[in-house]
Design an enzyme around this catalytic site. Structure first.
Site, short mmCIF file in Angstrom:
data_model
loop_
_atom_site.label_atom_id
_atom_site.label_comp_id
_atom_site.label_asym_id
_atom_site.label_seq_id
_atom_site.Cartn_x
_atom_site.Cartn_y
_atom_site.Cartn_z
N ASP A 430 25.64 -6.29 31.69
CA ASP A 430 24.34 -6.83 32.19
C ASP A 430 24.60 -6.81 33.70
O ASP A 430 25.90 -7.41 34.21
CB ASP A 430 24.13 -8.06 31.96
CG ASP A 430 23.50 -7.92 30.36
OD1 ASP A 430 23.46 -6.83 29.80
OD2 ASP A 430 23.27 -9.00 29.72
N LYS A 505 16.62 -20.03 38.71
CA LYS A 505 16.96 -18.88 38.18
C LYS A 505 15.98 -17.75 38.19
O LYS A 505 16.01 -16.65 38.81
CB LYS A 505 17.78 -18.85 36.85
CG LYS A 505 18.18 -17.64 36.29
CD LYS A 505 18.98 -17.58 35.04
CE LYS A 505 19.27 -16.50 34.73
NZ LYS A 505 20.16 -16.50 32.96
N ASP A 662 18.35 -3.10 33.21
CA ASP A 662 19.70 -3.32 34.23
C ASP A 662 20.85 -4.01 33.02
O ASP A 662 21.76 -4.74 33.50
CB ASP A 662 19.53 -4.44 35.05
CG ASP A 662 19.25 -5.87 34.60
OD1 ASP A 662 18.60 -5.84 33.47
OD2 ASP A 662 19.07 -6.76 35.44
#
Length: 729
Positions: A430, A505, A662
């Site tokens: 990742d 986050k 991603d």
């Protein structure tokens, strides 16, 4: 048969009448005076003749007349609405029901319509006006029957049991018989036309990448599915599965106190909202599990892929796929296995630590291997007794994927030779806040590159922890101020013990994709509510407003280069959209992109049931939407290009590959090769003058417009990515 014949006849007649009308219009435009009147008279005479033949049921004669005019061309939106309304009307007039036998009483049978067309008044938000809408209501008996049969519904776009057809054009590829389009254009005519005009040579790499993703063979992990079924059948609630029971509604207090009644109404509204959300999640879970159960005995299946308008790839089957939830990912595994080898065994241990997370995924690779080896007893217990044992796997951030890894690692370690154990588990690599990685590469930003692991380090840099630390510093400074002159001091004091990487986050992740202040506020508010703080609703709202403002400030300080590129992209989009043109560009792989944001107009259609108001795309672009959406869409087109380039290279290297934007997946034994390939392709992507090419394309397509100069860029050396251990990890 009669219904089918009626529909076919109506379609042919509709096409005939539309054709004659178009012919009449074309002739009228070419002629004047008496000629125009003669054509109109002739066409009207033909219409009356067809109508009379239909009334007399002389269908062969009608067919002979209509035959010459019937064309298999797409229907207009208006034609679809009229025919659809007429079919609904026929259903209303012919569909009746009778209650079940145990509900029948003496007297005439209670035969009633299954569906009713009625009007419904809806009050607007301002509570000052209301509007009436025509609706179709079904009888409660029908509704119960639909609910019972929902799990047996037909899902057309299922995974394929054979490899998909290779993509050859806009609508040529993927499924054998179902309509398949290479791009999800969402009704945007300009985007659809751009794709159709693109040559096969221009889209060759896009075709190859989608074929690669579609050729990966999957199967159901039966052991994980069995655990999911057991949890679901016992009521859900574990491993992030939704509770199958509703929240009980609060009873109305026996009082006239307005304050208590207001609180009760608030609780009632929240309970109903929670129940609606649970119902939606239960339906979603049932659909995913129904597909898993249907496919569990198949040796393997495939997911045909297409792209959205930005170039990101997605499986065409919408429910059980590897882009889905933790449950979906835990249930799926590669259908083709490969021996682990020494390299694969190490990566399997790292992968398990990554899935457990809780900060473990931010350790060095050696630290993650040690974490897994120090918890082997819990791992074996999880694999052997997932629900009867200590349930260690349930404490993971991705519990079902963690359980699958526990089972895989346990079987490997218990085998006579772990290195020769054949593993089917996909191992993920990742990106580290991938959007910011792309901006750092675009801007050659050394400071930003270090924050998102484009540069080598002894352990992975954690951008979320870095932003959280800066947010905490700002709040500590604010907390020292006098609340009378600086009201936010109270908010800062209330949040000092709440600031951590998890709080910020989501906002950091979405900042590069255009998150607004309101979006950041809502994200932080959800995190605070999840923690069950002592703050009431109004205090939580105020604290979220303050925290969002501070978080965005910290982001601007740390990623100044990314902000300058985002501002430049937005300014270019504003200039183009101000001329009533959509923003267009071509991705590095040749995919044409046209932003679809246009104002919608109302279009009234009179049908046999009622007047319908349909939305229709106008020629007026939405300037603000074109501007705000361009930076995130452009970066998405770049990360989509990187994933496709990696997919093609992996295929040529003989590896299995799956991509989730991603996050790149392959067998454990091939992770090292994947890491080399994805770094090389990232450098290859950004070795090209991407921003220069974009500006040049804007100037060529809009030569009369003046665009701002390119933003200044730093001196970061892209070759550093090759030496960065934690670029993708």
């Amino acid at each position: 048969m009669q219904a089918s014949f009626f529909i076919t006849r109506q379609i042919r007649i509709h096409n005939f009448l539309e054709k004659t009308k178009k012919k009449k219009d074309a002739k009228v435009e070419k002629r004047e005076g008496d000629e125009s009147g003669a054509v109109e008279k002739e066409q009207e005479k033909l219409r009356r003749k067809v109508t009379e033949l239909i009334r007399k049921q002389k269908l062969p004669a009608v067919r002979r007349i209509v035959k010459d005019y019937d064309e298999s061309r797409p229907w207009s939106q208006e034609a679809k609405a009229k025919v659809g309304s007429r079919l609904i009307e026929l259903l209303i007039h012919t569909a009746y029901i009778q209650p079940p036998a145990d509900q029948l009483c003496e007297g005439p049978p209670d035969i009633r319509p299954a569906f009713i067309h009625t009007a419904l008044s809806i009050t607007r938000v301002d509570k000052k006006t209301s509007r009436r809408y025509g609706v179709i209501k079904c009888d409660p008996v029908v509704l119960k029957g639909l609910e019972r049969s929902a799990r047996h519904m037909v899902i057309p776009y299922m995974p394929m049991l054979v490899p998909p057809v290779k993509w050859m054009g806009y609508d040529k590829g993927a499924y054998f018989f179902l309509p398949s389009y290479i791009m999800r254009t969402h009704g945007s005519k300009q985007q659809r036309e751009a794709m159709k005009l693109a040559s096969k040579a221009q889209l060759e790499q896009v075709f190859e990448a989608l074929d690669t993703l579609g050729s990966t063979k999957w199967r159901v992990n039966k052991r994980v599915l069995d655990v999911v079924d057991r949890i679901w059948n016992s009521g859900g609630r574990l491993a992030h599965l939704v509770d199958r029971d509703d929240v009980p509604l609060p009873e109305k207090p026996d009082t006239e106190d307005e304050t208590l009644l207001k609180k009760w109404k608030w609780k009632l509204r929240n309970a109903k909202k929670e129940n609606r959300e649970r119902h939606s999640l239960r339906c979603d879970t049932e659909l995913k599990l129904s597909v898993a159960r249907k496919m569990k005995d198949e040796e393997g299946f495939y997911y045909p892929h297409n792209v959205d308008f930005r170039g990101r790839a997605y499986p065409m089957h919408p429910y059980l796929n590897h882009l889905g939830s933790d449950m979906c990912r835990g249930i799926l595994e590669f259908a083709e296995g490969r021996p682990l080898g020494n390299v694969g065994l190490r990566w399997l241990k790292i992968h398990l630590a990554n899935l457990y997370a809780g900060g473990v995924d931010k350790l060095s690779y050696e630290g993650r291997v040690s974490f897994t080896e120090n918890h082997l007893d819990e791992i074996f217990d999880s694999a052997d007794k997932p629900l009867e044992g200590n349930r260690w796997w349930l404490r993971a951030e991705d519990p079902f994927q963690c359980l699958a890894a526990c089972i895989n690692l346990s079987e490997a370690l218990r085998s006579s030779s772990p290195e020769t154990y054949v593993s089917y588990l996909p191992i993920h690599q990742d990106g580290s806040c991938n959007g910011l990685q792309h901006y750092a590469a675009l801007g050659r930003d050394t400071l930003g590159a270090a924050a998102v692991n484009l540069m080598a380090g002894e352990k992975p840099a954690d951008v979320y922890s870095g932003i959280a630390a800066r947010v905490l510093d700002i709040m500590r400074e604010d907390a020292q101020k006098d609340p009378t002159s600086f009201p936010d001091a109270l908010q800062a004091r209330a949040l000092l013990d709440q600031v951590d990487r998890k709080l910020v986050k989501q906002t950091v992740m979405t900042s590069v994709y255009g998150v607004t202040y309101i979006g950041a506020r809502d994200q932080i508010m959800r995190r605070l509510k999840e923690r069950g703080t002592q703050l009431d609703d109004s205090q939580t709202f105020g604290a979220s407003c303050y925290a969002a403002k501070v978080t965005l400030t910290a982001l601007e300080e740390m990623f100044e280069a990314a902000r300058s590129i985002m501002s430049w992209l937005g300014e270019c989009a504003k200039i183009i959209a101000s001329e009533n043109q959509p923003v267009r560009w071509t991705t590095p792989l040749g995919l044409p992109v046209v932003q679809p944001y246009r104002k919608l107009g109302r279009h009234l259609i009179k049908t046999s049931l009622q007047i319908l108001t349909l939305q229709r795309e106008t020629e007026k672009v939405m300037v603000k939407r074109q501007r705000t959406a361009f930076p995130p869409n452009f970066v998405h087109s770049l990360d989509g290009s990187h994933m496709m380039m990696t997919a093609i290279a992996c295929k040529r290297a003989g590896m299995n590959f799956a991509g989730v934007h991603d996050s790149f997946w392959t067998h454990a034994c091939d992770v090292d090769k994947l890491n080399t390939i994805l770094r090389e392709k990232f450098i290859e992507l950004y070795d090209a003058p991407i921003l220069e090419n974009l500006l040049e394309s804007f100037e060529e397509s809009s030569p009369t417009l003046t665009f701002p100069p390119l933003p200044e860029r730093g001196d970061f050396d892209l070759r550093e990515v090759l030496r960065s251990t934690y670029f993708f990890n």
